[in-house]
Write an enzyme that holds these catalytic residues in place. Structure first.
Site, short mmCIF file in Angstrom:
data_model
loop_
_atom_site.label_atom_id
_atom_site.label_comp_id
_atom_site.label_asym_id
_atom_site.label_seq_id
_atom_site.Cartn_x
_atom_site.Cartn_y
_atom_site.Cartn_z
N LEU A 156 26.84 20.60 67.05
CA LEU A 156 28.04 19.87 67.49
C LEU A 156 27.82 19.22 68.85
CD1 LEU A 156 30.88 22.29 66.34
CD2 LEU A 156 30.07 20.20 65.24
N ALA A 231 35.74 24.32 71.57
CA ALA A 231 34.88 25.43 71.17
C ALA A 231 35.68 26.73 71.04
CB ALA A 231 33.73 25.58 72.16
N ARG A 232 35.88 27.44 72.15
CA ARG A 232 36.63 28.69 72.17
C ARG A 232 37.45 28.75 73.45
NH1 ARG A 232 35.66 28.57 67.63
NH2 ARG A 232 34.69 30.12 66.23
N GLU A 261 44.86 33.19 69.54
CA GLU A 261 45.42 32.28 68.54
C GLU A 261 45.88 33.04 67.31
OE1 GLU A 261 42.39 28.59 69.70
OE2 GLU A 261 42.05 29.78 67.89
N HIS A 282 44.02 23.97 67.39
CA HIS A 282 42.75 24.38 66.76
C HIS A 282 42.53 23.64 65.44
CE1 HIS A 282 39.65 27.86 66.76
NE2 HIS A 282 39.15 26.79 66.16
#
Length: 315
Positions: A156, A231-232, A261, A282
């Site tokens: 990515l 990403a996170r 989340e 997300h």
């Protein structure tokens, strides 16, 4: 006869074909942790996107032979337990090569060109009151000639870097934070912070990357710089981000992820009402095209396992 259970079928919107071997199939829209052992009782193959499959539940599942993760990340699976007990774990790879980079640049373009702010100005009647044909209330910056800092050089990160280069940006690939040496083709983490107009995160969340970007890092960034995180959530100190945006330490941010989340207990970013901040739920990975690739690869993984040649194997 393989018994397959998909624990959270509603987590993807795609056509999921049935495997080409004799099997029993059952799926559930969603599954809580307390329901895992009951629903996977007698199952030989479990499919999970985000449902946690930890040792306490796995220990009760004597027939389980494979966990097919319907995602790339496997932090919801106790890999050590699976390794010790011979449970094969496979994941999905490279399905989001287009959707995530496109989402990154959707955010970058909106922020660099102040689309959110201008939309607010038009809605507030400012253009209608202008003395000339256009409205100059906010700065607009091109991507061409700017510097893109990419933190995380996997599939990515590389795909995002290619899009940046296509826009005419200088691309810097970041070395690991705190690395003693800088590898060829990489730029030191500190230099990426200091020289980038846009920084985009594409690294996994690990103990080493927890709060990778916090108050000290924001102070090293350019005052007009943008931070993009698809990403996170745990990669960034969210409280420090709020302060950096409110105090003008950086130019803006686009986030698609939060530390927890869904954010049922709230999150400081949910209440941030600024034209230079964009929060999406997300969904950077979730184009219909990408989800279909994911669904097809999921069944490919299961069929390969049953043939005795597991693919995309994590454990």
């Amino acid at each position: 006869m393989e018994r397959i259970v998909f624990l959270d079928r509603d987590s993807i919107q795609a056509d999921v074909r049935r495997p080409g071997f004799a099997h029993e199939w059952r799926d559930y829209p969603a599954t809580s942790v307390s329901q895992v052992s009951e629903r996977l009782n007698n199952a030989s193959i479990a499919i999970s996107n985000k449902v946690p499959l930890m040792a306490a539940s796995l220990a009760l599942l004597k027939d389980l032979k494979m966990i097919a993760v319907c995602a790339t990340g496997t932090n919801n699976v106790d890999l050590d337990y699976c390794r010790a007990h011979g449970i094969v774990v496979s994941n999905i790879r490279n399905y989001a090569m287009h959707t995530v980079p496109e989402h990154v640049f959707a955010m970058v373009l909106a922020l660099r060109r102040n689309l959110v702010g201008y939309r607010e100005d038009v809605a507030g009647g400012l253009w209608q009151k202008a003395e000339q044909f256009c409205l100059f209330t906010r700065p607009i910056l091109d991507l061409h000639g700017g510097t893109l800092g990419v933190i995380g050089n996997g599939a990515l990160g590389q795909a995002t870097a290619k899009l940046g280069a296509a826009f005419g940006m200088r691309v810097l690939i970041s070395e690991h934070k705190g690395a003693a040496l800088t590898r060829p083709g990489y730029t030191s983490f500190e230099t990426v912070l200091a020289e980038s107009d846009v920084i985009t995160l594409h690294c996994p969340l690990t103990p080493a990357t927890q709060n990778l970007i916090g108050a000290p890092e924001f102070r090293k960034m350019r005052r007009h710089a943008l931070l993009i995180n698809t990403a996170r959530g745990g990669l960034v100190d969210e409280a420090a981000l709020v302060e950096a945006l409110q105090q003008g330490v950086i130019g803006g941010a686009g986030f698609d992820v939060l530390t927890t989340e869904p954010p049922r207990a709230g999150n400081p970013l949910l209440d941030l009402r600024l034209p230079n901040f964009i929060l999406t739920p997300h969904v950077a990975w979730a184009s219909r095209n990408a989800m279909q690739i994911m669904a097809d690869q999921l069944i490919d993984n299961i069929e390969a396992f049953v043939r005795g040649a597991p693919r995309n194997r994590v454990v």
